[in-house]
Design a protein around this motif. Structure first.
Motif, PDB file in Angstrom:
ATOM      1  N   VAL A   1       0.851  -1.188   0.000  1.00 50.31           N
ATOM      2  CA  VAL A   1       0.000   0.000   0.000  1.00 50.31           C
ATOM      3  C   VAL A   1       0.889   1.241   0.000  1.00 50.31           C
ATOM      4  N   LEU A   2       0.595   2.161  -0.927  1.00 50.88           N
ATOM      5  CA  LEU A   2       1.311   3.430  -1.020  1.00 50.88           C
ATOM      6  C   LEU A   2       0.460   4.532  -0.404  1.00 50.88           C
TER       7      LEU A   2
ATOM      8  N   GLN B   1      -9.777  16.458   1.589  1.00 50.23           N
ATOM      9  CA  GLN B   1     -10.503  16.880   0.391  1.00 50.23           C
ATOM     10  C   GLN B   1      -9.688  16.532  -0.848  1.00 50.23           C
ATOM     11  N   MET B   2     -10.250  15.702  -1.721  1.00 53.05           N
ATOM     12  CA  MET B   2      -9.546  15.256  -2.924  1.00 53.05           C
ATOM     13  C   MET B   2     -10.425  15.431  -4.152  1.00 53.05           C
ATOM     14  N   SER B   3      -9.798  15.716  -5.277  1.00 54.80           N
ATOM     15  CA  SER B   3     -10.493  15.719  -6.564  1.00 54.80           C
ATOM     16  C   SER B   3      -9.756  14.789  -7.509  1.00 54.80           C
ATOM     17  N   PHE B   4     -10.507  14.140  -8.396  1.00 55.64           N
ATOM     18  CA  PHE B   4      -9.946  13.129  -9.281  1.00 55.64           C
ATOM     19  C   PHE B   4     -10.284  13.470 -10.730  1.00 55.64           C
ATOM     20  N   LYS B   5      -9.302  13.297 -11.626  1.00 53.68           N
ATOM     21  CA  LYS B   5      -9.515  13.562 -13.046  1.00 53.68           C
ATOM     22  C   LYS B   5      -8.821  12.478 -13.851  1.00 53.68           C
ATOM     23  N   LYS B   6      -9.554  11.873 -14.788  1.00 55.14           N
ATOM     24  CA  LYS B   6      -8.973  10.845 -15.643  1.00 55.14           C
ATOM     25  C   LYS B   6      -8.124  11.502 -16.720  1.00 55.14           C
TER      26      LYS B   6
ATOM     27  N   THR C   1      -4.463  12.692   2.856  1.00 57.37           N
ATOM     28  CA  THR C   1      -3.689  11.503   2.517  1.00 57.37           C
ATOM     29  C   THR C   1      -4.510  10.593   1.618  1.00 57.37           C
ATOM     30  N   CYS C   2      -3.870  10.079   0.570  1.00 55.16           N
ATOM     31  CA  CYS C   2      -4.510   9.152  -0.359  1.00 55.16           C
ATOM     32  C   CYS C   2      -3.711   7.850  -0.341  1.00 55.16           C
ATOM     33  N   TRP C   3      -4.422   6.724  -0.339  1.00 52.80           N
ATOM     34  CA  TRP C   3      -3.777   5.417  -0.328  1.00 52.80           C
ATOM     35  C   TRP C   3      -4.047   4.705  -1.650  1.00 52.80           C
ATOM     36  N   PHE C   4      -2.991   4.090  -2.213  1.00 50.98           N
ATOM     37  CA  PHE C   4      -3.081   3.410  -3.500  1.00 50.98           C
ATOM     38  C   PHE C   4      -2.575   1.979  -3.374  1.00 50.98           C
ATOM     39  N   ALA C   5      -3.192   1.072  -4.139  1.00 48.23           N
ATOM     40  CA  ALA C   5      -2.747  -0.314  -4.220  1.00 48.23           C
ATOM     41  C   ALA C   5      -3.331  -0.913  -5.488  1.00 48.23           C
ATOM     42  N   ASP C   6      -2.754  -2.013  -5.949  1.00 45.64           N
ATOM     43  CA  ASP C   6      -3.251  -2.662  -7.159  1.00 45.64           C
ATOM     44  C   ASP C   6      -2.998  -4.158  -7.088  1.00 45.64           C
TER      45      ASP C   6
ATOM     46  N   VAL D   1      -7.498   3.304  -3.016  1.00 44.17           N
ATOM     47  CA  VAL D   1      -8.274   2.422  -2.143  1.00 44.17           C
ATOM     48  C   VAL D   1      -8.902   3.173  -0.971  1.00 44.17           C
ATOM     49  N   ALA D   2      -8.372   4.356  -0.627  1.00 42.62           N
ATOM     50  CA  ALA D   2      -8.934   5.153   0.472  1.00 42.62           C
ATOM     51  C   ALA D   2      -8.320   6.545   0.430  1.00 42.62           C
TER      52      ALA D   2
END
Length: 210
Positions: A9-10, A32-37, A68-73, A27-28
Motif C-alpha cells: 500500500v502506497l 478533500q480530494m479531486s480526481f480527473k482521468k 492523505t490518499c492510499w493506493f494499491a493494485d 483504495v482510500a
C-alpha cells in the motif's frame, strides 16, 4: 510525500499538490480530494498517439487535494524510486504512481519489443521526485557495470535507470536452455552503468514461453 504502509500500500501525503496514479488504484483517502482521468498516459498529443498505435493500455488519473490518499493494485509489491533529474524506463503495467515533479512519456524500444507482448514503447519518467512501481513479489534491484552486462528474462523485467543500452538477443531463452517451452526465443541485454529492476515471477506474454 510518498511512503509505504506495509509492502503493498502506497500512502501519499498531499498539501494541495497533485499526483498521477494508475486509474482505479485509489483504495482510500481522507481530507478533500479531486480526481480527473487522464487520456493516453503520456503527456501531449504524441503520448496519446503512440499509446493508441501500440495498443498499450496505460490509463492514469490525476489526484489533487489536501490530506492523505492510499493506493494499491491487486496486492502487488510496491517499490519507491527517487529520481534526481535522471530518467526511469518502466513497463506501463508496472507503474503505480508519480508525483507532480515528474514527467511521463514514451520511448521506442525496438521491434523486438512487440514480439514479447510488452509493446514497442516503454513508459519513461523523468525529473526530480518519486515514482512508485509495482512487482509480482518483492523486486530485486540489479547493478549493471561496464565490466558486467546483464541479461534478463523479458517476462521478469520491470524497469531500468541510468546510462544503459538495451538490446534484444534472439535464439535462446532461459527455458529453452532447460529443454522446456516453445515460444519465441529471445532475451533482454543491458550494457553500461545503471540499475535494472526485476520481479521473481514472469508476466504472460504474447510470445508464449519466454
Amino acid at each position: 510525500m510518498f511512503r509505504l504502509q506495509g509492502s503493498k500500500v502506497l500512502a501519499v501525503d498531499m498539501t494541495g499538490d497533485a499526483v498521477k496514479a494508475k486509474n482505479g488504484s485509489m483504495v482510500a483517502y481522507d481530507g478533500q480530494m479531486s480526481f480527473k482521468k487522464l487520456s493516453g498516459g503520456g503527456e501531449g498529443l504524441r503520448g496519446m498517439v503512440t499509446r493508441r498505435l501500440t495498443g498499450e493500455q496505460m490509463t492514469l488519473m490525476e489526484v489533487t487535494g489536501q490530506g492523505t490518499c492510499w493506493f494499491a493494485d491487486r496486492a502487488s509489491e510496491i517499490n519507491l524510486v527517487n529520481l534526481q533529474g535522471d530518467k526511469l524506463y518502466v513497463e506501463s503495467s508496472n507503474l503505480l504512481a508519480t508525483d507532480s515533479g515528474l514527467r511521463t512519456g514514451t520511448s521506442f524500444t525496438g521491434l523486438s519489443g512487440a514480439s514479447q507482448g510488452n509493446g514497442l514503447f516503454t513508459t519513461t519518467i523523468e525529473g526530480h521526485g518519486q515514482a512508485a512501481i509495482m512487482s509480482d513479489g518483492p523486486a530485486v534491484v540489479l547493478r549493471v557495470s561496464h565490466q558486467y552486462p546483464l541479461t534478463v528474462d523479458p517476462g521478469a523485467y520491470i524497469a531500468h535507470q541510468g546510462n544503459l543500452q538495451q538490446s534484444f538477443q534472439s535464439g535462446v531463452t532461459f527455458r529453452t536452455l532447460l529443454g522446456e517451452g516453445g515460444g519465441e526465443a529471445f532475451q533482454m541485454r543491458f550494457e553500461g552503468d545503471g540499475l535494472v529492476y526485476v520481479q521473481p515471477s514472469e508476466r504472460n506474454t504474447i510470445a508464449g514461453d519466454v
